[in-house]
Write a protein that holds these residues in place. Structure first.
Motif, PDB file in Angstrom:
ATOM      1  N   VAL A  74       0.813  -1.223   0.000  1.00 49.43           N
ATOM      2  CA  VAL A  74       0.000   0.000   0.000  1.00 49.43           C
ATOM      3  C   VAL A  74       0.843   1.269   0.000  1.00 49.43           C
ATOM      4  O   VAL A  74       0.590   2.201  -0.769  1.00 49.43           O
ATOM      5  N   ASP A  75       1.862   1.316   0.857  1.00 46.40           N
ATOM      6  CA  ASP A  75       2.601   2.547   1.099  1.00 46.40           C
ATOM      7  C   ASP A  75       3.729   2.762   0.091  1.00 46.40           C
ATOM      8  O   ASP A  75       4.240   1.814  -0.503  1.00 46.40           O
ATOM      9  N   ASP A  76       4.112   4.021  -0.069  1.00 47.67           N
ATOM     10  CA  ASP A  76       5.241   4.371  -0.923  1.00 47.67           C
ATOM     11  C   ASP A  76       6.518   4.321  -0.086  1.00 47.67           C
ATOM     12  O   ASP A  76       6.683   5.094   0.866  1.00 47.67           O
ATOM     13  N   LEU A  77       7.415   3.408  -0.432  1.00 49.14           N
ATOM     14  CA  LEU A  77       8.637   3.211   0.346  1.00 49.14           C
ATOM     15  C   LEU A  77       9.496   4.465   0.362  1.00 49.14           C
ATOM     16  O   LEU A  77      10.034   4.851   1.407  1.00 49.14           O
ATOM     17  N   GLY A  78       9.641   5.115  -0.775  1.00 52.89           N
ATOM     18  CA  GLY A  78      10.468   6.312  -0.843  1.00 52.89           C
ATOM     19  C   GLY A  78       9.985   7.410   0.075  1.00 52.89           C
ATOM     20  O   GLY A  78      10.772   8.064   0.771  1.00 52.89           O
ATOM     21  N   THR A  79       8.680   7.634   0.100  1.00 53.11           N
ATOM     22  CA  THR A  79       8.104   8.663   0.972  1.00 53.11           C
ATOM     23  C   THR A  79       8.352   8.331   2.433  1.00 53.11           C
ATOM     24  O   THR A  79       8.701   9.202   3.238  1.00 53.11           O
ATOM     25  N   ALA A  80       8.194   7.049   2.784  1.00 47.51           N
ATOM     26  CA  ALA A  80       8.407   6.625   4.171  1.00 47.51           C
ATOM     27  C   ALA A  80       9.863   6.808   4.582  1.00 47.51           C
ATOM     28  O   ALA A  80      10.154   7.256   5.703  1.00 47.51           O
ATOM     29  N   LEU A  81      10.799   6.493   3.702  1.00 46.56           N
ATOM     30  CA  LEU A  81      12.207   6.638   4.031  1.00 46.56           C
ATOM     31  C   LEU A  81      12.610   8.101   4.124  1.00 46.56           C
ATOM     32  O   LEU A  81      13.456   8.475   4.953  1.00 46.56           O
ATOM     33  N   GLU A  82      12.026   8.935   3.297  1.00 49.02           N
ATOM     34  CA  GLU A  82      12.289  10.370   3.384  1.00 49.02           C
ATOM     35  C   GLU A  82      11.841  10.900   4.738  1.00 49.02           C
ATOM     36  O   GLU A  82      12.559  11.672   5.395  1.00 49.02           O
ATOM     37  N   ALA A  83      10.663  10.473   5.182  1.00 50.75           N
ATOM     38  CA  ALA A  83      10.148  10.904   6.481  1.00 50.75           C
ATOM     39  C   ALA A  83      11.007  10.373   7.625  1.00 50.75           C
ATOM     40  O   ALA A  83      11.095  10.992   8.686  1.00 50.75           O
TER      41      ALA A  83
END
Length: 210
Positions: A74-83
């Motif tokens: 479901v989630d975007d890995l890149g966005t999560a790692l940026e956060a």
């Protein structure tokens, strides 16, 4: 970077990680369970922007531990790692084990694309995946029928031949430098080899950024 970290204890066991930030990426429910277990052991690391290593009764040996909840479906890995303050300009060692078979082909492709976009020169990817195997498929079916194993009941959603995995990684700038079946690896390392069908269809690969 541990993708599908589960209950992995490396950050609390390996002194070699003293100068390394560890991102533990996993499903939010799994992360909640892990942190609850750590709280019971009085060992939850207190993070700061500088990467505080202090913990409770169990010392955190890594420079910093960053829990990063991600549902790969479901989630975007890149966005999560940026956060989670992962810096894409520094070399990263990606460890991706016990996850690929449970993702669809598209989910695997999306994950590879996301990690490759944050992979600097000098980075490496270590992954395990499952190749097609009639024997392994029959073995999982029998296990599910005979003992109701939870793991056996969780379906494999994608199987990859070595050339297919190599092609996918190459498409995103990652060159496979090693790819062996898990049975050969177990024999080389002196590990147990009883589950021969599963080990023979499982593969371990290492890829480097170009």
């Amino acid at each position: 970077m541990i993708l599908g970290a589960g209950l992995d204890p490396w950050a609390w066991r390996l002194a070699e990680l003293a100068r390394t930030d560890v991102w533990k990426v996993d499903h939010p429910a799994s992360q909640q369970d892990k942190r609850a277990r750590l709280a019971e052991a009085a060992a939850v690391p207190r993070e700061t922007d500088e990467g505080d290593r202090r913990g409770g009764g169990l010392p955190v040996l890594a420079r910093a531990v960053r829990f990063t909840p991600v549902d790969f479906a479901v989630d975007d890995l890149g966005t999560a790692l940026e956060a989670a303050r992962h810096g894409p300009s520094a070399p990263t060692t990606w460890r991706w084990e016990g996850v690929v078979p449970y993702l669809t082909l598209d989910e695997v492709r999306a994950t590879v694309a996301a990690l490759a976009a944050r992979t600097a020169p000098g980075s490496a990817l270590v992954l395990k995946y499952q190749a097609p195997s009639a024997n392994a498929a029959v073995g999982r079916l029998l296990t599910r029928v005979l003992d109701g194993s939870v793991n056996a009941g969780e379906p494999w959603r994608s199987l990859w031949r070595p050339r297919q995995m190599a092609a996918l990684l190459a498409e995103h700038g990652l060159r496979v430098v090693a790819d062996e079946d898990l049975l050969d690896l177990a024999r080389t390392l002196g590990g147990p080899t009883r589950a021969r069908a599963s080990l023979r269809s499982g593969r371990g690969a290492v890829a480097e950024s170009r």
